[in-house]
Design a protein around this motif. Structure first.
Motif, mmCIF file in Angstrom:
data_model
loop_
_atom_site.group_PDB
_atom_site.id
_atom_site.type_symbol
_atom_site.label_atom_id
_atom_site.label_comp_id
_atom_site.label_asym_id
_atom_site.label_seq_id
_atom_site.Cartn_x
_atom_site.Cartn_y
_atom_site.Cartn_z
ATOM 1 N N TYR A 1 -1.548 -3.238 0.808
ATOM 2 C CA TYR A 1 -2.718 -2.685 1.522
ATOM 3 C C TYR A 1 -3.568 -2.226 0.695
ATOM 4 O O TYR A 1 -3.313 -1.861 -0.744
ATOM 5 C CB TYR A 1 -2.320 -1.363 2.640
ATOM 6 C CG TYR A 1 -1.093 -1.788 3.657
ATOM 7 C CD1 TYR A 1 -1.153 -2.851 4.531
ATOM 8 C CD2 TYR A 1 0.214 -1.081 3.180
ATOM 9 C CE1 TYR A 1 -0.247 -2.795 5.346
ATOM 10 C CE2 TYR A 1 1.234 -1.824 3.993
ATOM 11 C CZ TYR A 1 0.866 -2.374 5.362
ATOM 12 O OH TYR A 1 2.082 -2.651 6.017
ATOM 13 N N PHE A 2 -4.744 -1.717 1.036
ATOM 14 C CA PHE A 2 -5.718 -0.715 0.118
ATOM 15 C C PHE A 2 -6.237 0.332 1.014
ATOM 16 O O PHE A 2 -6.755 -0.011 1.914
ATOM 17 C CB PHE A 2 -6.783 -1.899 -0.395
ATOM 18 C CG PHE A 2 -7.863 -1.098 -1.162
ATOM 19 C CD1 PHE A 2 -7.637 -1.110 -2.371
ATOM 20 C CD2 PHE A 2 -9.072 -0.365 -0.844
ATOM 21 C CE1 PHE A 2 -8.354 -0.294 -3.294
ATOM 22 C CE2 PHE A 2 -9.682 0.185 -1.372
ATOM 23 C CZ PHE A 2 -9.530 0.306 -2.839
ATOM 24 N N PRO A 3 -6.112 1.518 0.452
ATOM 25 C CA PRO A 3 -5.404 1.792 -0.854
ATOM 26 C C PRO A 3 -3.969 1.434 -1.108
ATOM 27 O O PRO A 3 -3.282 1.143 0.182
ATOM 28 C CB PRO A 3 -5.591 3.313 -1.127
ATOM 29 C CG PRO A 3 -6.601 3.651 -0.197
ATOM 30 C CD PRO A 3 -6.624 2.616 1.091
ATOM 31 N N GLU A 4 -3.411 1.570 -1.965
ATOM 32 C CA GLU A 4 -2.166 1.152 -2.159
ATOM 33 C C GLU A 4 -0.890 2.081 -1.513
ATOM 34 O O GLU A 4 0.108 1.576 -1.097
ATOM 35 C CB GLU A 4 -1.258 0.781 -3.559
ATOM 36 C CG GLU A 4 -2.307 -0.319 -4.242
ATOM 37 C CD GLU A 4 -1.862 -0.298 -5.709
ATOM 38 O OE1 GLU A 4 -1.294 0.603 -6.311
ATOM 39 O OE2 GLU A 4 -2.190 -1.359 -6.602
ATOM 40 N N ASP A 5 -1.386 3.153 -1.502
ATOM 41 C CA ASP A 5 -0.437 4.017 -0.665
ATOM 42 C C ASP A 5 -0.626 4.442 0.769
ATOM 43 O O ASP A 5 -0.288 5.472 1.383
ATOM 44 C CB ASP A 5 -0.708 5.504 -1.390
ATOM 45 C CG ASP A 5 -2.124 6.296 -1.387
ATOM 46 O OD1 ASP A 5 -2.899 5.429 -0.815
ATOM 47 O OD2 ASP A 5 -2.327 7.272 -1.719
ATOM 48 N N CYS A 6 -1.271 3.515 1.358
ATOM 49 C CA CYS A 6 -1.256 3.456 2.715
ATOM 50 C C CYS A 6 0.198 3.614 3.420
ATOM 51 O O CYS A 6 1.123 2.867 2.931
ATOM 52 C CB CYS A 6 -2.044 2.315 3.535
ATOM 53 S SG CYS A 6 -3.821 2.384 2.916
ATOM 54 N N GLU A 7 0.365 4.186 4.436
ATOM 55 C CA GLU A 7 1.499 4.301 5.241
ATOM 56 C C GLU A 7 1.609 3.681 6.534
ATOM 57 O O GLU A 7 0.720 3.898 7.513
ATOM 58 C CB GLU A 7 1.893 5.771 5.078
ATOM 59 C CG GLU A 7 2.154 6.175 3.693
ATOM 60 C CD GLU A 7 2.601 8.037 3.806
ATOM 61 O OE1 GLU A 7 2.662 8.506 4.961
ATOM 62 O OE2 GLU A 7 2.979 8.624 2.794
ATOM 63 N N VAL A 8 2.744 3.151 6.908
ATOM 64 C CA VAL A 8 2.860 2.540 8.267
ATOM 65 C C VAL A 8 3.500 3.582 9.247
ATOM 66 O O VAL A 8 4.418 4.312 8.680
ATOM 67 C CB VAL A 8 3.775 1.280 8.228
ATOM 68 C CG1 VAL A 8 3.930 0.683 9.736
ATOM 69 C CG2 VAL A 8 3.008 0.150 7.261
ATOM 70 N N ALA A 9 3.121 3.721 10.496
ATOM 71 C CA ALA A 9 3.602 4.719 11.387
ATOM 72 C C ALA A 9 3.883 4.134 12.648
ATOM 73 O O ALA A 9 3.216 3.079 12.736
ATOM 74 C CB ALA A 9 2.624 5.999 11.178
ATOM 75 N N GLU A 10 4.183 4.900 13.416
ATOM 76 C CA GLU A 10 4.169 4.579 14.886
ATOM 77 C C GLU A 10 4.933 3.409 15.252
ATOM 78 O O GLU A 10 4.548 2.558 16.015
ATOM 79 C CB GLU A 10 3.000 4.719 15.644
ATOM 80 C CG GLU A 10 2.312 6.079 15.546
ATOM 81 C CD GLU A 10 2.871 7.066 16.413
ATOM 82 O OE1 GLU A 10 3.542 6.712 17.291
ATOM 83 O OE2 GLU A 10 2.973 8.340 15.875
ATOM 84 N N HIS A 11 6.081 3.354 14.641
ATOM 85 C CA HIS A 11 7.105 2.206 14.678
ATOM 86 C C HIS A 11 6.105 0.763 14.360
ATOM 87 O O HIS A 11 6.418 -0.292 15.060
ATOM 88 C CB HIS A 11 7.785 1.954 15.877
ATOM 89 C CG HIS A 11 8.412 3.181 16.410
ATOM 90 N ND1 HIS A 11 9.712 3.540 15.822
ATOM 91 C CD2 HIS A 11 8.172 4.109 17.230
ATOM 92 C CE1 HIS A 11 9.965 4.464 16.457
ATOM 93 N NE2 HIS A 11 9.261 5.316 17.200
ATOM 94 N N GLY A 12 5.317 0.849 13.384
ATOM 95 C CA GLY A 12 4.568 -0.356 12.981
ATOM 96 C C GLY A 12 3.381 -0.651 13.805
ATOM 97 O O GLY A 12 2.635 -1.565 13.578
#
Length: 200
Positions: free
Chosen positions: A125-136
């Motif tokens: 992703y961009f930015p690289e530190d994006c986080e996945v949440a809510e079970h994708g």
């Protein structure tokens, strides 16, 4: 009447009645000060420390009392639909955020990409530190302060389309932005559609 000099034959100092009374009075005053109560002697009141010394700092420094105030800025989500893709293929969600001003942002802001059913995030992703949440179902990306009026930031979220998705327009996706600086919440969310097409 016999006259006496200042010193007698033995060398001792002689006082008249007035001199003796003055000496006694002075001695009592000294004794009174020496035996007076402790509150009679005033001690300097210590002044409160206004600064702290940071490790390695040559002298005291003053710490800020409050954090920086939020700016008068207006963040807006600009709608951009991803490029069409076939089922089982990939495309990219472009989460475009614009600052309508008038100030430069003074606080970080968070971009939240919510994906339609049948679509899964697939980094990087961009930015690289994006986080996945809510079970994708969501991807959250944080941008720092300093976005000037009229400028934009874009979070890039590649996604994978399930192989069993039918052809047509797939709705249910959205992009949102959240910031303590934002004074107008009415333009903080936009939907997006993904058009599922045949394999080229």
């Amino acid at each position: 009447m016999e006259q006496h000099g200042a010193r007698g034959g033995t060398g001792r100092r002689r006082f008249g009645r007035a001199g003796l009374l003055a000496a006694v009075t002075a001695g009592c005053a000294v004794a009174s000060l020496a035996a007076g109560p402790s509150w009679a002697v005033r001690h300097p009141v210590p002044r409160p420390d206004l600064g702290v010394v940071a490790p390695g700092a040559p002298e005291a420094s003053i710490l800020p009392a409050v954090a920086a105030r939020p700016s008068d800025s207006d963040l807006e989500v600009v709608r951009l639909d991803p490029d069409p893709a076939p089922s089982g293929g990939t495309t990219t969600v472009n989460a475009l955020i614009a600052n309508r001003g008038p100030d430069t942002t003074a606080s970080p802001f968070t971009v939240v990409v919510t994906l339609p059913k049948g679509v899964a995030p697939e980094g990087p992703y961009f930015p690289e530190d994006c986080e996945v949440a809510e079970h994708g179902r969501q991807v959250r990306c944080v941008f720092g302060p300093g976005l000037k009026e009229g400028r934009t930031r874009t979070a890039l979220v590649p996604v994978y389309l399930s192989p069993d998705l039918p052809l047509g327009t797939l709705g249910g996706g959205s992009v949102e932005v959240h910031s303590v600086d934002d004074r107008d919440k009415g333009n903080n969310r936009q939907p997006f559609d993904i058009r599922v097409v045949e394999t080229a």
